[in-house]
Write a protein that holds these residues in place. Structure first.
Motif, mmCIF file in Angstrom:
data_model
loop_
_atom_site.group_PDB
_atom_site.id
_atom_site.type_symbol
_atom_site.label_atom_id
_atom_site.label_comp_id
_atom_site.label_asym_id
_atom_site.label_seq_id
_atom_site.Cartn_x
_atom_site.Cartn_y
_atom_site.Cartn_z
ATOM 1 N N HIS A 77 0.816 -1.292 -0.206
ATOM 2 C CA HIS A 77 0.253 -0.042 0.021
ATOM 3 C C HIS A 77 0.887 1.271 0.202
ATOM 4 N N ARG A 137 0.107 4.254 -0.880
ATOM 5 C CA ARG A 137 -0.723 5.267 -0.064
ATOM 6 C C ARG A 137 -1.116 6.510 -1.124
ATOM 7 N N ASN A 158 -6.816 0.742 -2.224
ATOM 8 C CA ASN A 158 -7.770 1.364 -1.353
ATOM 9 C C ASN A 158 -6.998 2.786 -0.630
ATOM 10 N N TYR A 163 -12.338 -6.691 -1.493
ATOM 11 C CA TYR A 163 -12.131 -6.907 0.078
ATOM 12 C C TYR A 163 -13.714 -7.400 0.485
ATOM 13 N N THR A 188 -11.247 -3.985 7.021
ATOM 14 C CA THR A 188 -10.258 -3.477 6.398
ATOM 15 C C THR A 188 -9.887 -2.086 6.653
ATOM 16 N N PHE A 189 -8.777 -1.589 6.112
ATOM 17 C CA PHE A 189 -8.553 0.078 6.071
ATOM 18 C C PHE A 189 -9.320 0.590 4.745
ATOM 19 N N HIS A 217 -9.207 -10.459 -0.265
ATOM 20 C CA HIS A 217 -9.082 -10.247 1.305
ATOM 21 C C HIS A 217 -10.225 -11.035 1.898
ATOM 22 N N HIS A 257 -2.729 -12.441 2.130
ATOM 23 C CA HIS A 257 -2.671 -12.860 3.572
ATOM 24 C C HIS A 257 -3.293 -13.784 4.460
ATOM 25 N N MET A 294 -3.136 -5.100 12.864
ATOM 26 C CA MET A 294 -3.242 -5.192 11.124
ATOM 27 C C MET A 294 -4.480 -6.078 11.135
ATOM 28 N N ARG A 295 -4.886 -6.110 9.846
ATOM 29 C CA ARG A 295 -5.972 -7.240 9.413
ATOM 30 C C ARG A 295 -5.352 -8.009 8.168
ATOM 31 N N ASP A 342 2.157 -6.945 2.629
ATOM 32 C CA ASP A 342 0.837 -6.290 3.048
ATOM 33 C C ASP A 342 1.723 -4.948 3.642
ATOM 34 N N ALA A 348 1.847 -1.801 4.819
ATOM 35 C CA ALA A 348 0.732 -0.818 5.018
ATOM 36 C C ALA A 348 1.195 0.474 6.141
ATOM 37 N N HIS A 380 1.168 3.485 8.417
ATOM 38 C CA HIS A 380 0.383 4.564 9.170
ATOM 39 C C HIS A 380 1.529 5.135 10.013
ATOM 40 N N PRO A 439 -5.378 -0.171 11.429
ATOM 41 C CA PRO A 439 -4.514 -1.262 11.217
ATOM 42 C C PRO A 439 -3.459 -1.260 10.188
ATOM 43 N N GLY A 440 -2.352 -1.964 10.127
ATOM 44 C CA GLY A 440 -1.500 -2.171 9.206
ATOM 45 C C GLY A 440 -0.066 -1.829 9.779
HETATM 46 O O1 DOR Z 1 -3.756 -4.257 8.311
HETATM 47 C C1 DOR Z 1 -4.363 -4.076 7.044
HETATM 48 N N1 DOR Z 1 -3.804 -2.613 6.599
HETATM 49 N N2 DOR Z 1 -4.971 -4.521 6.390
HETATM 50 C C2 DOR Z 1 -5.637 -4.291 5.328
HETATM 51 O O2 DOR Z 1 -6.352 -4.982 4.645
HETATM 52 C C3 DOR Z 1 -5.544 -2.787 4.845
HETATM 53 C C4 DOR Z 1 -4.194 -2.440 5.275
HETATM 54 C C5 DOR Z 1 -3.976 -0.760 4.921
HETATM 55 O O3 DOR Z 1 -4.348 -0.390 3.938
HETATM 56 O O4 DOR Z 1 -3.744 -0.309 6.021
#
Ligand code: DOR
Ligand code: ZN
Length: 375
Positions: free
Chosen positions: A15, A17, A47, A100, A104-105, A147, A171, A216-217, A242, A244, A246, A259-260
């Motif tokens: 991701h 971003r 996303n 998805y 998720t995010f 996902h 994942h 995370m997811r 993955d 991801a 933040h 999450p991520g």
């Molecule tokens: O932990 C996650 N973060 N799982 C996801 O499915 C999306 C991802 C995110 O984009 O931050």
């Protein structure tokens, strides 16, 4: 100390971003982190804000990537509840369709069987129209990447089987899921799957220590789930991060932190560590981080492209200081690891050496003609 020369790695799940969340990462910082991790091709998820759900948005994202990326980039399209088929005219310029159906995010979650059914049916029809040509494909579609956790997994497996569409499960984290995928493969389903380093190397037992930095997811799973991933290594087609990112502030300040976790720079050091411990072979790594992702997504070859990685005799604790990702942290900080990326060569040019990026922004390629779509 030895040095291994591996083919440039593919991370089929990142991701980066952009657009919309550039304070977390962008195509430059994300692809620099990729090179620092020995990764020369990334596949970027849809996303973003706005989500990559129309041909115009795919083109715009491709334009951003083409200007900034220092490694090659493939882009996924996504479907939203209210713009389900909008991506369709651009389908063959994406590396695949991401769906998805689990928590998720972002806003890309599909929430009805009606819509999910339509997405599989439509992708199958489009695939028939352009023809599947997956090996270094010039035209043709990638797989549907889902996902789909827990009970959503058999739903997606069945839809893919009913429509004869290749399914890639991202994942996978639980024993129940990897065992079901094994059964589906044994029955001839067209399914492949990936597992993240964080699910291979962390469990619920690390979650309390890590707090939001371990969220995370899918969530970190139990030690038994983790053991099942290692026991079923032969079912795992890809390792993918993955990645991801933040920011630490977002992780710390909000009541429900997003999450991520970032992962591009730690994947290879972790896998090399497992190799030193005798849990993986070099071939296991190369198959899952280079050959298999190229086959699953029909990625073009990268000639004269390799990564030189130092296998340290004594493990070195992972330090956030060296990280290139904009967010600058890792759930693996402090973990003793054996692998260190020394040099990356892309199409004959040294693009990364001893912590320094030598490639110019925009030297990476955007795959499948997404930047200049013929149609
Ligand atoms: O932990 C996650 N973060 N799982 C996801 O499915 C999306 C991802 C995110 O984009 O931050
Ligand atoms: Zn993801």
């Amino acid at each position: 100390m030895t040095t291994l020369r591996l083919p440039g790695l593919v991370d089929a799940h990142v991701h980066l971003r952009e657009p919309g969340y550039e304070h977390k990462e962008d195509f430059y910082t994300g692809t620099v982190a990729a090179l620092a991790g020995g990764v020369t091709t990334v596949l970027d998820m849809p996303n973003t804000q706005p989500p990559t759900a129309t041909p115009a948005l795919l083109r715009e994202k491709a334009r951003l990537a083409a200007a900034k990326a220092v490694c090659d980039v493939g882009l996924f399209v996504g479907a939203t509840n209210d713009r389900a088929d909008a991506y369709l005219p651009a389908a063959q310029h994406a590396c695949g369709l991401k769906i998805y159906v689990s928590d998720t995010f972002g806003s890309l979650r599909i929430d009805s069987l009606d819509l999910l059914h339509r997405l599989f049916r439509t992708w199958a029809g489009k695939a028939d129209a352009v023809g599947y040509r997956m090996d270094g494909r010039e035209q043709g579609l990638g797989p549907i990447a889902v996902h789909a956790e827990e009970l959503m997994l058999p739903v997606c497996l069945n839809l893919s089987h009913l429509y004869d569409v290749p399914l890639h499960v991202v994942h996978v984290s639980r024993r129940s899921e990897i065992e079901l995928i094994r059964t589906a493969k044994e029955r001839g389903y067209r399914v492949t799957c990936e597992v993240t380093p964080h699910h291979l190397f962390l469990t619920t037992e690390d979650a309390a220590r890590l707090g939001p930095l371990g969220d995370m997811r899918p969530r970190l799973a139990t030690p038994d789930d983790q053991a099942a991933l290692w026991e079923n290594l032969d079912v795992i087609d890809l390792f993918a991060t993955d990645h991801a990112p933040h920011t630490l502030a977002e992780k710390a300040a909000l009541e429900t932190p997003p999450p991520g976790v970032p992962g591009l720079e730690t994947m290879l050091p972790l896998l090399i560590t497992a190799m030193v411990e005798g849990r993986l072979t070099e071939d296991d790594i190369v198959a899952r981080c280079a050959h298999n992702p190229r086959r699953v997504y029909g990625l073009p070859a990268q000639p004269d492209t390799w990564v030189d990685v130092v296998v340290e005799d004594q493990p070195v604790p992972w330090s956030n200081e060296r990280m290139k990702t904009r967010v600058g942290w890792s759930p693996f900080a402090g973990m003793p690891l054996h692998g260190r990326v020394e040099r990356v060569t892309l199409r004959g040019e040294v693009v990364y050496e001893d912590g320094r990026v030598l490639a110019a922004p925009g030297s990476g390629r955007v795959l499948f003609g997404a930047a200049n779509p013929a149609a």
